[in-house]
Scaffold this motif. Structure first.
Motif, mmCIF file in Angstrom:
data_model
loop_
_atom_site.group_PDB
_atom_site.id
_atom_site.type_symbol
_atom_site.label_atom_id
_atom_site.label_comp_id
_atom_site.label_asym_id
_atom_site.label_seq_id
_atom_site.Cartn_x
_atom_site.Cartn_y
_atom_site.Cartn_z
ATOM 1 N N ARG A 15 109.020 -45.450 -11.068
ATOM 2 C CA ARG A 15 109.589 -44.796 -10.072
ATOM 3 C C ARG A 15 109.058 -43.504 -9.701
ATOM 4 N NH1 ARG A 15 114.504 -43.177 -12.079
ATOM 5 N NH2 ARG A 15 113.829 -43.359 -13.988
ATOM 6 N N VAL A 16 108.213 -42.839 -10.354
ATOM 7 C CA VAL A 16 107.501 -41.829 -9.956
ATOM 8 C C VAL A 16 105.944 -42.179 -9.189
ATOM 9 C CG1 VAL A 16 106.158 -39.743 -10.661
ATOM 10 C CG2 VAL A 16 108.419 -40.511 -12.101
ATOM 11 N N ARG A 17 106.321 -42.005 -7.901
ATOM 12 C CA ARG A 17 105.058 -42.716 -6.933
ATOM 13 C C ARG A 17 104.270 -41.587 -6.640
ATOM 14 N NH1 ARG A 17 108.786 -46.658 -4.902
ATOM 15 N NH2 ARG A 17 109.595 -47.615 -6.709
ATOM 16 N N VAL A 18 102.849 -41.579 -6.888
ATOM 17 C CA VAL A 18 101.855 -40.844 -6.688
ATOM 18 C C VAL A 18 100.979 -41.349 -5.826
ATOM 19 C CG1 VAL A 18 102.054 -39.397 -8.810
ATOM 20 C CG2 VAL A 18 100.603 -41.475 -8.660
ATOM 21 N N ASN A 19 99.876 -40.482 -5.145
ATOM 22 C CA ASN A 19 98.736 -40.964 -4.234
ATOM 23 C C ASN A 19 97.839 -41.794 -5.076
ATOM 24 O OD1 ASN A 19 96.332 -41.209 -2.856
ATOM 25 N ND2 ASN A 19 96.653 -39.273 -1.623
ATOM 26 N N MET A 20 97.587 -43.160 -4.718
ATOM 27 C CA MET A 20 96.845 -43.873 -5.585
ATOM 28 C C MET A 20 95.360 -43.440 -5.616
ATOM 29 S SD MET A 20 98.020 -47.754 -4.502
ATOM 30 C CE MET A 20 97.104 -47.691 -3.134
ATOM 31 N N VAL A 21 94.849 -42.739 -4.632
ATOM 32 C CA VAL A 21 93.488 -42.353 -4.682
ATOM 33 C C VAL A 21 93.330 -40.966 -5.422
ATOM 34 C CG1 VAL A 21 91.540 -41.329 -3.007
ATOM 35 C CG2 VAL A 21 93.094 -43.216 -2.311
ATOM 36 N N GLY A 22 94.277 -40.199 -5.300
ATOM 37 C CA GLY A 22 94.482 -38.844 -5.831
ATOM 38 C C GLY A 22 94.635 -37.581 -5.227
ATOM 39 N N TYR A 23 94.281 -36.512 -5.397
ATOM 40 C CA TYR A 23 94.612 -35.457 -4.669
ATOM 41 C C TYR A 23 93.445 -34.374 -4.837
ATOM 42 C CZ TYR A 23 99.285 -36.703 -5.535
ATOM 43 O OH TYR A 23 100.472 -37.677 -5.507
ATOM 44 N N LEU A 24 93.222 -33.630 -3.660
ATOM 45 C CA LEU A 24 92.207 -32.517 -3.525
ATOM 46 C C LEU A 24 92.856 -31.403 -4.444
ATOM 47 C CD1 LEU A 24 91.186 -33.065 0.080
ATOM 48 C CD2 LEU A 24 90.032 -33.790 -1.971
ATOM 49 N N PRO A 25 91.743 -30.692 -5.219
ATOM 50 C CA PRO A 25 92.333 -29.337 -5.942
ATOM 51 C C PRO A 25 93.112 -28.214 -5.334
ATOM 52 C CG PRO A 25 90.253 -30.074 -6.469
ATOM 53 C CD PRO A 25 90.478 -30.880 -5.419
ATOM 54 N N ALA A 26 92.567 -27.905 -3.785
ATOM 55 C CA ALA A 26 93.073 -27.060 -2.891
ATOM 56 C C ALA A 26 94.115 -27.588 -1.973
ATOM 57 C CB ALA A 26 91.834 -26.272 -2.152
ATOM 58 N N GLY A 27 94.307 -28.946 -2.148
ATOM 59 C CA GLY A 27 95.208 -29.629 -1.095
ATOM 60 C C GLY A 27 96.605 -29.522 -1.430
ATOM 61 N N PRO A 28 97.633 -30.062 -0.630
ATOM 62 C CA PRO A 28 99.005 -30.579 -1.039
ATOM 63 C C PRO A 28 99.121 -31.516 -2.148
ATOM 64 C CG PRO A 28 98.412 -31.331 1.220
ATOM 65 C CD PRO A 28 97.342 -30.484 0.808
ATOM 66 N N LYS A 29 100.103 -31.384 -2.838
ATOM 67 C CA LYS A 29 100.413 -32.497 -4.294
ATOM 68 C C LYS A 29 101.616 -32.740 -3.995
ATOM 69 C CE LYS A 29 96.458 -30.405 -6.358
ATOM 70 N NZ LYS A 29 96.602 -29.063 -5.673
ATOM 71 N N LYS A 30 102.042 -33.756 -3.524
ATOM 72 C CA LYS A 30 103.428 -34.206 -3.713
ATOM 73 C C LYS A 30 103.729 -35.631 -4.055
ATOM 74 C CE LYS A 30 104.996 -30.872 -0.300
ATOM 75 N NZ LYS A 30 106.130 -31.031 1.125
ATOM 76 N N ALA A 31 104.828 -36.026 -4.640
ATOM 77 C CA ALA A 31 104.923 -37.304 -5.253
ATOM 78 C C ALA A 31 106.536 -37.426 -4.740
ATOM 79 C CB ALA A 31 104.671 -37.387 -6.731
ATOM 80 N N THR A 32 106.947 -38.773 -5.104
ATOM 81 C CA THR A 32 108.190 -39.160 -4.878
ATOM 82 C C THR A 32 108.650 -39.709 -6.130
ATOM 83 O OG1 THR A 32 107.536 -39.697 -2.395
ATOM 84 C CG2 THR A 32 109.671 -40.560 -3.310
ATOM 85 N N LEU A 33 109.912 -39.411 -6.448
ATOM 86 C CA LEU A 33 110.664 -40.035 -7.520
ATOM 87 C C LEU A 33 111.774 -40.690 -6.791
ATOM 88 C CD1 LEU A 33 111.625 -40.087 -10.327
ATOM 89 C CD2 LEU A 33 113.094 -37.810 -10.114
ATOM 90 N N VAL A 34 112.050 -42.062 -7.402
ATOM 91 C CA VAL A 34 113.324 -42.973 -6.666
ATOM 92 C C VAL A 34 114.105 -42.727 -7.943
ATOM 93 C CG1 VAL A 34 113.853 -45.138 -6.431
ATOM 94 C CG2 VAL A 34 111.586 -44.440 -5.716
ATOM 95 N N THR A 35 115.474 -42.245 -7.829
ATOM 96 C CA THR A 35 116.425 -42.045 -8.643
ATOM 97 C C THR A 35 117.889 -42.174 -8.187
ATOM 98 O OG1 THR A 35 117.284 -40.661 -10.285
ATOM 99 C CG2 THR A 35 116.377 -39.600 -8.612
ATOM 100 N N SER A 36 118.855 -42.581 -8.860
ATOM 101 C CA SER A 36 120.121 -42.439 -8.441
ATOM 102 C C SER A 36 120.710 -41.114 -8.385
ATOM 103 C CB SER A 36 121.027 -43.512 -9.176
ATOM 104 O OG SER A 36 121.006 -43.098 -10.603
ATOM 105 N N GLU A 37 120.006 -40.131 -9.164
ATOM 106 C CA GLU A 37 120.473 -38.582 -9.317
ATOM 107 C C GLU A 37 120.719 -38.139 -7.975
ATOM 108 O OE1 GLU A 37 122.062 -37.449 -12.047
ATOM 109 O OE2 GLU A 37 121.584 -39.342 -13.192
ATOM 110 N N THR A 38 121.428 -37.228 -7.758
ATOM 111 C CA THR A 38 121.474 -36.326 -6.498
ATOM 112 C C THR A 38 121.476 -34.945 -6.579
ATOM 113 O OG1 THR A 38 123.994 -36.193 -6.860
ATOM 114 C CG2 THR A 38 123.238 -38.207 -5.314
ATOM 115 N N SER A 39 121.117 -34.531 -7.832
ATOM 116 C CA SER A 39 120.719 -33.209 -7.979
ATOM 117 C C SER A 39 119.355 -33.130 -8.676
ATOM 118 C CB SER A 39 122.010 -32.616 -9.214
ATOM 119 O OG SER A 39 121.977 -33.370 -10.296
#
Length: 176
Positions: free
Chosen positions: A44-68
């Motif tokens: 449920r924690v979805r990341v970029n499959m290729v990876g991330y650049l050190p100086a670039g943006p790094k975001k991932a998505t969490l799929v969850t039923s939690e709202t807070s």
């Protein structure tokens, strides 16, 4: 149960040489409901499959039923926590219909391999933070969009160059 009007047909052949066709563990079911397909979408924690650049943006998505907001941890390949923070709830994603949070770990800039993100009791697949992740992207893109059958070789060059196929020239209508 056997049916007198049932039949199974296999259209095989076309070879002048004799050959044998074998089947094992065959089952034909009639009237049974098909199994419900449940795709394996990974953690449920979805990341970029290729990876991330050190100086670039790094975001991932969490799929969850939690709202807070929830706590997250970034761990290196040794399992040591190198960053932590809180997710940002985004609500229901229109395209997937899932409740999602964003994890922003862009402040972490140290290159490495085998990083994982953990949030809401779930851990992502391993990913890398490296400077050279996209170095081969132009070549990979050309290989994808122009497979070998569409590549043209320039006889003046020692190796084939990747380029799009040439379009035929249109002939102009002569005035007359």
């Amino acid at each position: 149960m056997s049916l007198t009007n049932a039949q199974a047909v296999f259209q095989l052949g076309g070879s002048a040489e004799p050959w044998r066709f074998c089947m094992d563990d065959v089952s034909l079911k009639g009237g049974a409901e098909p199994e419900v397909y449940e795709p394996d979408t990974g953690p449920r924690v979805r990341v970029n499959m290729v990876g991330y650049l050190p100086a670039g943006p790094k975001k991932a998505t969490l799929v969850t039923s939690e709202t807070s907001a929830l706590e997250w941890e970034l761990k290196n390949a040794d399992g040591k926590t190198v960053a932590r923070g809180s997710t940002v709830p985004r609500g229901v994603d229109d395209s997937s219909g899932q409740n999602v949070h964003t994890i922003d770990f862009g402040a972490h800039r140290k290159p490495g391999t085998g990083y994982t993100l953990t949030a809401d009791g779930e851990t992502s697949r391993p990913f890398d933070i490296e400077e050279d992740l996209y170095d081969e992207l132009p070549t990979d893109a050309l290989k994808f969009y122009y497979p070998p059958a569409q590549r043209h070789r320039d006889p003046r060059q020692p190796q084939a160059r990747l380029r799009p196929p040439r379009r035929p020239r249109r002939r102009r209508a002569e005035p007359g």
